[in-house]
Motif scaffolding. Sequence first.
Motif, mmCIF file in Angstrom:
data_model
loop_
_atom_site.group_PDB
_atom_site.id
_atom_site.type_symbol
_atom_site.label_atom_id
_atom_site.label_comp_id
_atom_site.label_asym_id
_atom_site.label_seq_id
_atom_site.Cartn_x
_atom_site.Cartn_y
_atom_site.Cartn_z
ATOM 1 N N PRO A 73 0.807 -1.224 0.000
ATOM 2 C CA PRO A 73 0.000 0.000 0.000
ATOM 3 C C PRO A 73 0.840 1.275 0.000
ATOM 4 C CG PRO A 73 -0.883 -1.577 1.574
ATOM 5 C CD PRO A 73 0.441 -2.107 1.124
ATOM 6 N N ARG A 74 1.988 1.241 0.686
ATOM 7 C CA ARG A 74 2.838 2.433 0.697
ATOM 8 C C ARG A 74 3.389 2.728 -0.690
ATOM 9 N NH1 ARG A 74 7.278 1.827 3.251
ATOM 10 N NH2 ARG A 74 7.043 -0.091 4.463
ATOM 11 N N HIS A 75 3.767 1.676 -1.422
ATOM 12 C CA HIS A 75 4.230 1.879 -2.796
ATOM 13 C C HIS A 75 3.096 2.406 -3.669
ATOM 14 C CE1 HIS A 75 8.190 0.409 -2.128
ATOM 15 N NE2 HIS A 75 7.842 -0.850 -1.912
ATOM 16 N N GLY A 76 1.887 1.911 -3.421
ATOM 17 C CA GLY A 76 0.736 2.404 -4.171
ATOM 18 C C GLY A 76 0.480 3.880 -3.914
ATOM 19 N N ILE A 77 0.616 4.287 -2.654
ATOM 20 C CA ILE A 77 0.438 5.701 -2.302
ATOM 21 C C ILE A 77 1.504 6.558 -2.984
ATOM 22 C CG2 ILE A 77 0.563 7.349 -0.400
ATOM 23 C CD1 ILE A 77 -0.701 5.188 1.383
ATOM 24 N N SER A 78 2.756 6.088 -2.962
ATOM 25 C CA SER A 78 3.832 6.833 -3.619
ATOM 26 C C SER A 78 3.582 6.958 -5.114
ATOM 27 C CB SER A 78 5.184 6.153 -3.367
ATOM 28 O OG SER A 78 5.530 6.191 -2.000
ATOM 29 N N ASN A 79 3.155 5.855 -5.731
ATOM 30 C CA ASN A 79 2.868 5.888 -7.164
ATOM 31 C C ASN A 79 1.735 6.856 -7.480
ATOM 32 O OD1 ASN A 79 4.848 3.972 -7.719
ATOM 33 N ND2 ASN A 79 3.422 2.249 -7.573
ATOM 34 N N ALA A 80 0.738 6.901 -6.616
ATOM 35 C CA ALA A 80 -0.392 7.803 -6.841
ATOM 36 C C ALA A 80 0.059 9.257 -6.792
ATOM 37 C CB ALA A 80 -1.484 7.541 -5.800
ATOM 38 N N GLN A 85 1.954 14.289 -9.914
ATOM 39 C CA GLN A 85 3.008 15.253 -10.231
ATOM 40 C C GLN A 85 3.240 15.373 -11.731
ATOM 41 O OE1 GLN A 85 4.521 17.229 -8.083
ATOM 42 N NE2 GLN A 85 5.841 18.176 -9.635
ATOM 43 N N GLU A 86 2.776 14.387 -12.509
ATOM 44 C CA GLU A 86 3.079 14.364 -13.942
ATOM 45 C C GLU A 86 2.524 15.566 -14.719
ATOM 46 O OE1 GLU A 86 5.216 12.644 -15.427
ATOM 47 O OE2 GLU A 86 5.631 11.127 -13.912
ATOM 48 N N PRO A 87 1.321 16.091 -14.418
ATOM 49 C CA PRO A 87 0.884 17.297 -15.142
ATOM 50 C C PRO A 87 1.841 18.472 -14.963
ATOM 51 C CG PRO A 87 -0.989 16.256 -14.061
ATOM 52 C CD PRO A 87 0.238 15.546 -13.575
ATOM 53 N N ALA A 120 -0.410 1.880 -9.656
ATOM 54 C CA ALA A 120 0.663 1.023 -10.157
ATOM 55 C C ALA A 120 1.444 1.780 -11.227
ATOM 56 C CB ALA A 120 0.100 -0.269 -10.743
ATOM 57 N N ASP A 121 2.755 1.652 -11.185
ATOM 58 C CA ASP A 121 3.615 2.372 -12.121
ATOM 59 C C ASP A 121 3.999 1.457 -13.281
ATOM 60 O OD1 ASP A 121 5.270 4.122 -13.389
ATOM 61 O OD2 ASP A 121 6.766 4.246 -11.803
ATOM 62 N N HIS A 122 3.014 1.134 -14.128
ATOM 63 C CA HIS A 122 3.296 0.288 -15.289
ATOM 64 C C HIS A 122 4.149 1.021 -16.320
ATOM 65 C CE1 HIS A 122 0.880 -2.920 -13.819
ATOM 66 N NE2 HIS A 122 -0.287 -2.306 -13.968
ATOM 67 N N LEU A 192 -2.748 16.135 2.386
ATOM 68 C CA LEU A 192 -1.434 16.735 2.570
ATOM 69 C C LEU A 192 -0.650 16.001 3.650
ATOM 70 C CD1 LEU A 192 0.610 19.010 2.056
ATOM 71 C CD2 LEU A 192 -0.634 20.406 3.731
ATOM 72 N N GLY A 193 -1.326 15.608 4.725
ATOM 73 C CA GLY A 193 -0.650 14.886 5.786
ATOM 74 C C GLY A 193 -0.076 13.567 5.316
ATOM 75 N N VAL A 194 -0.865 12.829 4.534
ATOM 76 C CA VAL A 194 -0.382 11.551 3.993
ATOM 77 C C VAL A 194 0.786 11.781 3.056
ATOM 78 C CG1 VAL A 194 -0.995 9.551 2.594
ATOM 79 C CG2 VAL A 194 -2.633 10.450 4.253
ATOM 80 N N ARG A 195 0.715 12.870 2.280
ATOM 81 C CA ARG A 195 1.803 13.176 1.353
ATOM 82 C C ARG A 195 3.096 13.467 2.114
ATOM 83 N NH1 ARG A 195 4.724 12.052 -2.794
ATOM 84 N NH2 ARG A 195 5.415 13.813 -4.070
ATOM 85 N N VAL A 196 3.013 14.208 3.200
ATOM 86 C CA VAL A 196 4.190 14.511 4.008
ATOM 87 C C VAL A 196 4.795 13.227 4.567
ATOM 88 C CG1 VAL A 196 4.991 15.608 6.131
ATOM 89 C CG2 VAL A 196 3.483 16.856 4.584
ATOM 90 N N LEU A 197 3.949 12.337 5.059
ATOM 91 C CA LEU A 197 4.438 11.066 5.585
ATOM 92 C C LEU A 197 5.084 10.224 4.487
ATOM 93 C CD1 LEU A 197 1.548 10.037 8.013
ATOM 94 C CD2 LEU A 197 3.816 10.927 8.609
ATOM 95 N N ASP A 198 4.491 10.257 3.303
ATOM 96 C CA ASP A 198 5.046 9.488 2.181
ATOM 97 C C ASP A 198 6.427 10.007 1.809
ATOM 98 O OD1 ASP A 198 4.871 7.688 -0.246
ATOM 99 O OD2 ASP A 198 4.942 9.640 -1.241
#
Length: 267
Positions: A73-80, A85-87, A120-122, A192-198
């Motif tokens: 799940p942590r990798h999924g959050i990072s990928n999300a 950020q891509e735009p 997922a980062d396909h 934002l909180g989850v993003r900071v933790l990630d």
Amino acid sequence: MPRFTLFLLLCLPLLGACAHSGEKLDKVAITDVAHRDPWEKTNRHVFELSMKLDRYALKPVTNVYRTVVPDAPRHGISNAYNLLQEPTNLGNAVAQGKVKSAFRAFDRILINSFLGLGVADHASDMGLVSQSHDFGQTMAVWGVPSGPFVMLPFLGPNTARDSVGFFVDFLFDPVDLVQNRLMSQQERLATLGVRVLDIRSSLRDQGEQLLAGAADPYATTRSAWLQLRRYQIFDGNLPDDEEDDIPPPPDDPQLAPETPESPEQPQ
């Protein structure tokens, strides 16, 4: 004032810098004043405050986050978050005239949104690794010098130019504009909180040990960040006279060249 109008006003002084685009990028990427660090005294105070905040608040919460949330799940959050950020990568690649990078960001948005369902980062599995582009880098390409090194409260190392770039990216992030319309304030704060933790969790994975045992953690952080930022601005392709002398930062896997494994020594 509409954000688009504000964006145009911000760009007006920068458009003049485009006339100096013939200057070598290495003259403005990281200037001598950044290495001299004229604001060192203030920067050190900010650094110490940030380290204390991290030690007594952010790091313990991050350790709980890593304990409670499994790796997948942590990798999924990072990928999300990387997908979101891509735009920004796309817009800055266009502003820098990097057509291939712009198409790569567009391809990553399509592939990871539809095939990867956002988590997922396909695209990276297909060889389309993310290429980060921010407005600080865009201004460097336009010929804007880095200015002094600055330690931003809670945001870490930066330069005067890249600090402006950070806030421009923040103000005009298209994903943030959509979130402001679809999410409540409480939901945005939670996101934002989850993003900071990630981000803090990824720093632990990518080389938190860099500062462990350092005689001068501030100087180590400054030196490592300036070197990393220079590589980012050059997209990992330094001028020929430097490529053989300065290895890529070890904590940036996207920019570091692959090195063959040394053969095992006989026992």
